[in-house]
Design an enzyme around this catalytic site. Structure first.
Site, PDB file in Angstrom:
ATOM      1  N   HIS A  18      61.216  54.252  20.950  1.00  0.00           N
ATOM      2  CA  HIS A  18      60.767  55.653  21.011  1.00  0.00           C
ATOM      3  C   HIS A  18      62.010  56.542  20.953  1.00  0.00           C
ATOM      4  O   HIS A  18      63.049  56.196  21.508  1.00  0.00           O
ATOM      5  CB  HIS A  18      60.010  55.851  22.327  1.00  0.00           C
ATOM      6  CG  HIS A  18      59.089  57.035  22.349  1.00  0.00           C
ATOM      7  ND1 HIS A  18      58.230  57.351  21.319  1.00  0.00           N
ATOM      8  CD2 HIS A  18      58.862  57.976  23.319  1.00  0.00           C
ATOM      9  CE1 HIS A  18      57.528  58.440  21.655  1.00  0.00           C
ATOM     10  NE2 HIS A  18      57.894  58.830  22.849  1.00  0.00           N
ATOM     11  N   LYS A  53      46.115  58.336  24.237  1.00  0.00           N
ATOM     12  CA  LYS A  53      46.327  58.295  25.695  1.00  0.00           C
ATOM     13  C   LYS A  53      45.901  59.631  26.320  1.00  0.00           C
ATOM     14  O   LYS A  53      45.765  60.640  25.621  1.00  0.00           O
ATOM     15  CB  LYS A  53      47.808  58.028  25.979  1.00  0.00           C
ATOM     16  CG  LYS A  53      48.740  59.109  25.454  1.00  0.00           C
ATOM     17  CD  LYS A  53      50.207  58.701  25.540  1.00  0.00           C
ATOM     18  CE  LYS A  53      51.117  59.793  24.986  1.00  0.00           C
ATOM     19  NZ  LYS A  53      52.516  59.358  24.896  1.00  0.00           N
ATOM     20  N   TYR A  72      44.667  88.226  43.582  1.00  0.00           N
ATOM     21  CA  TYR A  72      45.555  87.959  44.723  1.00  0.00           C
ATOM     22  C   TYR A  72      46.946  88.555  44.516  1.00  0.00           C
ATOM     23  O   TYR A  72      47.546  88.399  43.455  1.00  0.00           O
ATOM     24  CB  TYR A  72      45.748  86.457  44.909  1.00  0.00           C
ATOM     25  CG  TYR A  72      44.515  85.702  45.325  1.00  0.00           C
ATOM     26  CD1 TYR A  72      43.679  86.166  46.338  1.00  0.00           C
ATOM     27  CD2 TYR A  72      44.215  84.491  44.716  1.00  0.00           C
ATOM     28  CE1 TYR A  72      42.563  85.436  46.722  1.00  0.00           C
ATOM     29  CE2 TYR A  72      43.113  83.749  45.102  1.00  0.00           C
ATOM     30  CZ  TYR A  72      42.282  84.226  46.098  1.00  0.00           C
ATOM     31  OH  TYR A  72      41.193  83.508  46.470  1.00  0.00           O
ATOM     32  N   ARG A 121      53.260  56.354  14.952  1.00  0.00           N
ATOM     33  CA  ARG A 121      52.461  56.528  16.175  1.00  0.00           C
ATOM     34  C   ARG A 121      52.283  58.005  16.505  1.00  0.00           C
ATOM     35  O   ARG A 121      52.752  58.480  17.540  1.00  0.00           O
ATOM     36  CB  ARG A 121      53.156  55.852  17.366  1.00  0.00           C
ATOM     37  CG  ARG A 121      53.413  54.382  17.265  1.00  0.00           C
ATOM     38  CD  ARG A 121      53.892  53.819  18.618  1.00  0.00           C
ATOM     39  NE  ARG A 121      54.991  54.582  19.190  1.00  0.00           N
ATOM     40  CZ  ARG A 121      56.283  54.340  18.966  1.00  0.00           C
ATOM     41  NH1 ARG A 121      56.649  53.327  18.205  1.00  0.00           N
ATOM     42  NH2 ARG A 121      57.203  55.094  19.527  1.00  0.00           N
ATOM     43  N   CYS A 144      43.780  82.368  39.600  1.00  0.00           N
ATOM     44  CA  CYS A 144      43.232  81.782  40.829  1.00  0.00           C
ATOM     45  C   CYS A 144      42.683  80.387  40.534  1.00  0.00           C
ATOM     46  O   CYS A 144      42.713  79.927  39.395  1.00  0.00           O
ATOM     47  CB  CYS A 144      42.129  82.676  41.383  1.00  0.00           C
ATOM     48  SG  CYS A 144      42.612  84.407  41.523  1.00  0.00           S
ATOM     49  N   MET A 145      42.147  79.734  41.539  1.00  0.00           N
ATOM     50  CA  MET A 145      41.660  78.370  41.337  1.00  0.00           C
ATOM     51  C   MET A 145      40.507  78.327  40.335  1.00  0.00           C
ATOM     52  O   MET A 145      40.459  77.433  39.480  1.00  0.00           O
ATOM     53  CB  MET A 145      41.208  77.754  42.660  1.00  0.00           C
ATOM     54  CG  MET A 145      40.803  76.291  42.519  1.00  0.00           C
ATOM     55  SD  MET A 145      40.221  75.536  44.037  1.00  0.00           S
ATOM     56  CE  MET A 145      41.719  75.458  45.009  1.00  0.00           C
ATOM     57  N   ASP A 146      39.584  79.296  40.434  1.00  0.00           N
ATOM     58  CA  ASP A 146      38.365  79.241  39.625  1.00  0.00           C
ATOM     59  C   ASP A 146      38.173  80.439  38.720  1.00  0.00           C
ATOM     60  O   ASP A 146      37.184  80.507  38.015  1.00  0.00           O
ATOM     61  CB  ASP A 146      37.130  79.183  40.540  1.00  0.00           C
ATOM     62  CG  ASP A 146      37.302  78.160  41.638  1.00  0.00           C
ATOM     63  OD1 ASP A 146      37.413  76.975  41.306  1.00  0.00           O
ATOM     64  OD2 ASP A 146      37.358  78.563  42.818  1.00  0.00           O
ATOM     65  N   ARG A 184      64.524  55.398  28.697  1.00  0.00           N
ATOM     66  CA  ARG A 184      63.268  55.404  29.450  1.00  0.00           C
ATOM     67  C   ARG A 184      62.748  53.970  29.431  1.00  0.00           C
ATOM     68  O   ARG A 184      63.384  53.092  30.007  1.00  0.00           O
ATOM     69  CB  ARG A 184      62.299  56.434  28.838  1.00  0.00           C
ATOM     70  CG  ARG A 184      61.184  56.855  29.766  1.00  0.00           C
ATOM     71  CD  ARG A 184      60.282  57.920  29.166  1.00  0.00           C
ATOM     72  NE  ARG A 184      59.480  57.405  28.046  1.00  0.00           N
ATOM     73  CZ  ARG A 184      58.598  58.122  27.354  1.00  0.00           C
ATOM     74  NH1 ARG A 184      58.398  59.384  27.651  1.00  0.00           N
ATOM     75  NH2 ARG A 184      57.911  57.590  26.372  1.00  0.00           N
TER      76      ARG A 184
END
Ligand SMILES: *Cc1c(COP(=O)(O)O)cnc(C)c1O
Length: 381
Positions: A161, A31, A261, A217, A308-310, A129
């Protein structure tokens, strides 16, 4: 930044898991894009290494496997009303049911497709769950029998589970196991004839042999990461993912200069810093600010300043001779490299999240992917 996926390691880990549970079949849990490692290549490697089942959470993941030509028995376990049950039945994918409405939708799809749907009934033995809890289990079993008699569905599996499989000796493990086998007995007394009973995730596969049953599993262990980091044993698993980047800029900064930043990091001496062209958009946790471990210029260091983002910055130290283009390692498995577990410890999460959150901008390089079963000695690709 890129992620190298070592398929020889995945094949090795599948074999380790098969040896841990020699009486059981292995369902490779792929998954979430195989925990970030790449759904199709990982599924192929796992099957070549002896996994005889595949497991995914979502229908779309199951469709991708079948539509790519994988014919291995395949279970998908999460659905909402109105989901494409017919698409699942048509592709010969096994379904999980935790409630009567799921069985009704599956049966309707099976009638429409003129097939018998393969169902795994899920019992909530205490996780709280998914699954049918308490007397709802008896209702679920009562509900499925007429659908079986009609030929719309067949109960091929019963499963559950664990809540605390990662805490060896936790009393709920045995309690859940007992409740599970009671639930199986209830279903069998009602006439169900399941082929497979399955309870065990990676942790239970590695540390609770009594839970192995017909099928285990494992997910995280197949990727070479331990589900029980507090246990002083790596079980012979080999991390499959190594994340690296090339420095985009290297420069000298004076003492007392704030970095990135908010200036969350300030140089304490004249130093050399490197710019890593990856950030939280790529899956580097923002709370790795000042703590995300790195192997850069031959030594262990950490992210300097805000993620930071990038981009992020690394303080390479005053004597560094690093240059733009040099490779730094965020995590991997070789000696000296930080691990995904180190990142998890530094950012207060689990290794699962570190690998799974890697974003789509990060290319996956699949190494030693061909003939993975015998590729242990092969060099890169
Ligand atoms: C994700 C998942 C697994 C695999 O768990 P790991 O801890 O990664 O081994 C097994 N079963 C179910 C139902 C899951 O959701």
């Amino acid at each position: 930044m890129w992620a190298e996926i070592d398929h020889a390691a995945i094949a090795h880990n599948v074999r380790v898991l098969r040896e841990r549970a020699p009486q059981s079949d292995v369902m490779a849990v792929v998954k979430a894009d195989a925990y970030g490692h790449g759904l199709l290549p990982v599924a192929r490697t796992a099957v070549a290494a002896g996994a005889s089942w595949l497991g995914v959470a979502q229908f779309g993941e199951a469709f991708a496997l079948r539509d790519a030509g994988l014919t291995t028995p395949l279970l998908t376990w999460l659905s909402v009303p109105g989901a494409d049950f017919a698409g699942v039945v048509r592709r010969d994918i096994d379904l999980s049911a935790s409630a009567p409405w799921v069985l009704d939708e599956i049966a309707a799809a099976a009638r429409a497709e003129g097939r018998t749907a393969r169902v795994h009934l899920k019992v909530d033995t205490g996780l709280g769950r998914g699954g049918a809890f308490g007397a709802a289990w008896d209702d679920l079993v009562r509900h499925v029998r007429p659908l079986e008699a009609e030929g719309a569905v067949r109960v091929v599996g019963i499963w559950q589970h664990f809540a605390h499989a990662d805490a060896p000796e936790h009393p709920t493990v045995l309690a859940q196991q007992e409740r599970f086998f009671e639930a199986v007995a209830i279903a069998e007394r009602a006439g169900c004839r399941p082929e497979v009973r399955h309870l065990a995730n990676s942790a239970a596969t590695l540390v609770h042999p009594s839970a192995h049953a017909d099928l285990v599993r494992p997910g995280i262990a197949m990727y070479g990461l331990t589900p029980v980091p507090q246990v002083d044993d790596d079980f012979g698993l080999r991390p499959a993912m190594t994340v690296r980047a090339r420095l985009a800029l290297v420069k000298r900064l004076p003492a007392g200069q704030g970095i990135s930043y908010g200036h969350a990091y300030v140089t304490d001496a004249d130093t050399v810093v490197g710019l890593i062209p990856a950030g939280y958009a790529d899956g580097i946790p923002r709370n790795a600010t000042n703590v995300g471990p790195l192997l850069a210029d031959g030594r262990r260091t950490a992210i300097a300043g805000r993620v930071c983002m990038d981009q992020v910055v690394v303080d390479l130290g005053p004597t560094s001779t690093a240059g733009a283009g040099d490779v730094v390692t965020l995590f991997g498995g070789a000696p000296g490299e930080p691990t995904a577990q180190d990142w998890a410890d530094a950012t207060d999460t689990i290794s699962y999240e570190i690998v799974t959150r890697l974003g789509p901008r990060v290319p996956r390089l699949h190494l030693r992917a061909e003939g993975a079963d015998g590729a242990e000695g092969a060099e890169g690709a």
